[in-house]
Design a protein around this motif. Structure first.
Motif, PDB file in Angstrom:
ATOM      1  N   ARG A   1       0.849  -1.196   0.000  1.00  0.00           N
ATOM      2  CA  ARG A   1       0.000   0.000   0.000  1.00  0.00           C
ATOM      3  C   ARG A   1       0.884   1.246   0.000  1.00  0.00           C
ATOM      4  O   ARG A   1       1.572   1.530   0.979  1.00  0.00           O
ATOM      5  CB  ARG A   1      -0.922  -0.008   1.219  1.00  0.00           C
ATOM      6  CG  ARG A   1      -1.977  -1.093   1.142  1.00  0.00           C
ATOM      7  CD  ARG A   1      -2.518  -1.461   2.512  1.00  0.00           C
ATOM      8  NE  ARG A   1      -3.274  -0.384   3.137  1.00  0.00           N
ATOM      9  CZ  ARG A   1      -4.607  -0.306   3.135  1.00  0.00           C
ATOM     10  NH1 ARG A   1      -5.329  -1.230   2.528  1.00  0.00           N
ATOM     11  NH2 ARG A   1      -5.228   0.680   3.752  1.00  0.00           N
TER      12      ARG A   1
ATOM     13  N   VAL B   1      -3.294   5.625   0.363  1.00  0.00           N
ATOM     14  CA  VAL B   1      -4.667   5.230   0.684  1.00  0.00           C
ATOM     15  C   VAL B   1      -5.519   6.482   0.802  1.00  0.00           C
ATOM     16  O   VAL B   1      -5.089   7.487   1.369  1.00  0.00           O
ATOM     17  CB  VAL B   1      -4.719   4.421   2.002  1.00  0.00           C
ATOM     18  CG1 VAL B   1      -6.151   4.050   2.352  1.00  0.00           C
ATOM     19  CG2 VAL B   1      -3.856   3.167   1.889  1.00  0.00           C
TER      20      VAL B   1
ATOM     21  N   VAL C   1      -7.127   1.778  -1.265  1.00  0.00           N
ATOM     22  CA  VAL C   1      -5.812   2.020  -1.839  1.00  0.00           C
ATOM     23  C   VAL C   1      -5.922   2.717  -3.197  1.00  0.00           C
ATOM     24  O   VAL C   1      -6.772   2.380  -4.021  1.00  0.00           O
ATOM     25  CB  VAL C   1      -5.018   0.691  -1.958  1.00  0.00           C
ATOM     26  CG1 VAL C   1      -5.630  -0.247  -2.990  1.00  0.00           C
ATOM     27  CG2 VAL C   1      -3.562   0.971  -2.271  1.00  0.00           C
TER      28      VAL C   1
ATOM     29  N   ALA D   1      -0.555   1.292  -5.435  1.00  0.00           N
ATOM     30  CA  ALA D   1      -0.128   0.022  -4.847  1.00  0.00           C
ATOM     31  C   ALA D   1       0.795  -0.712  -5.794  1.00  0.00           C
ATOM     32  O   ALA D   1       0.818  -0.441  -7.006  1.00  0.00           O
ATOM     33  CB  ALA D   1      -1.347  -0.839  -4.514  1.00  0.00           C
TER      34      ALA D   1
END
Length: 322
Positions: free
Chosen positions: A209, A212, A217, A220
């Protein structure tokens, strides 16, 4: 052989993945979406059909859902949000009697996942470390605060000094005081796990991650690291687990430390990265539940170091009046 995605909300990529895979095996079949306000749901707007359902807390939710499944010839139902899982798992026999398969874990396992303290005990029983929980009258700052039954990062707080402590944190019995795992020392991974109908793990894709937003998310990276073998060794079989599960882990950058954070027995918001990397959970669900195919191990079926960068897009609905 139509399929239904419930509580579709903004799960546009999930809908599209099932549309693409379903067309390959049943070209005339439809991916239908349901939501309590489908006109304002982006996923409903791009689904082949959509319909309105009562809110989850309404007593006629299950009955209406089964009735609409009959109307639309839906044979497979796929849930998407935490708050509907226990209700659907509790009523799975009603769906099965109506000829509708629900891709969901057992009620007992869903119940474990919905309680953060219970899932911590589950991790410990599988030899996985967890963040320490402090009594509210005896803790060390910094701490991480979150609800015992929370979802999407709602009501999560990092408290680093006494000035940031609020009475609300102490009076709300649902809030847990947990050891803070510093992101300068730990990398955060959400792992998409696929369990077949016999509750055996067939694939694990760790997603690092990077960014966020609102608990979901937005940036990523897939990483084929030691988490794959770690998860295979400890969670190769989970009684009651079925379909896609998302499990969150913190991995120390320099030391041999891994902490289990939580498990959500549903598709996660970052699943599009897993799908686009080659771990085709959407296809495997259709193969298992519609074609009765056995899923072989797929641990090497996906692309390592694939970066996903998401962005906002627009869906226009013409003639809408409110």
């Amino acid at each position: 052989m139509n399929i239904l995605i419930t509580s579709a909300g903004r799960r546009v990529s999930l809908i599209r993945s099932f549309q693409k895979e379903l067309e390959k095996i049943y070209p005339d079949a439809k991916v239908v979406a349901a939501d309590s306000d489908p006109v304002l749901s982006a996923a409903c707007q791009i689904a082949d059909h959509h319909f309105k359902v009562p809110r989850l807390d309404q007593p006629d939710y299950i009955g209406t859902l089964i009735e609409l499944c009959h109307k639309w010839n839906i044979k497979l139902l796929i849930p998407t949000i935490d708050t509907e899982l226990l209700l659907l798992a509790e009523n799975i026999n009603l769906f099965e009697k109506a000829g509708i398969q629900v891709v969901i874990s057992s009620y007992d396992f869903v119940q474990k996942c919905r309680n953060k303290r219970t899932i911590h005990k589950f991790f410990e029983s599988h030899n996985v470390g967890i963040a320490k929980e402090y009594p509210k009258d005896n803790f060390e700052l910094p701490i991480y605060i979150k609800p015992i039954d929370g979802s999407r990062g709602v009501d999560n707080h990092i408290v680093k000094n006494e000035e940031s402590l609020r009475d609300y944190y102490f009076t709300n019995e649902k809030l847990m005081f947990l050891e803070y795992l510093d992101h300068t020392l730990y990398e955060e991974f959400t792992c998409d796990l696929y369990y077949d109908r016999q509750h055996s793990l067939k694939c694990a894709v760790p997603r690092k991650r990077l960014e966020v937003r609102d608990g979901e998310v937005y940036k990523a990276l897939t990483r084929n690291n030691e988490l794959v073998s770690y998860i295979k060794e400890r969670f190769g079989y989970i009684e009651g687990a079925r379909g896609c599960l998302t499990a969150q882990f913190f991995k120390h950058k320099n030391e041999d430390k891994i902490y289990g954070i939580e498990i959500n027995p549903r598709f996660g918001g970052g699943y599009p990265l897993t799908y686009l990397s080659g771990a085709n959970y959407s296809k495997w669900i259709l193969d298992e539940y519609l074609l009765d195919k056995k899923i072989e191990d797929k641990f090497n079926s996906w692309e390592d170091n694939l970066l996903m960068i998401r962005y906002d897009d627009e869906i226009l609905v013409h003639g809408y009046q409110c």
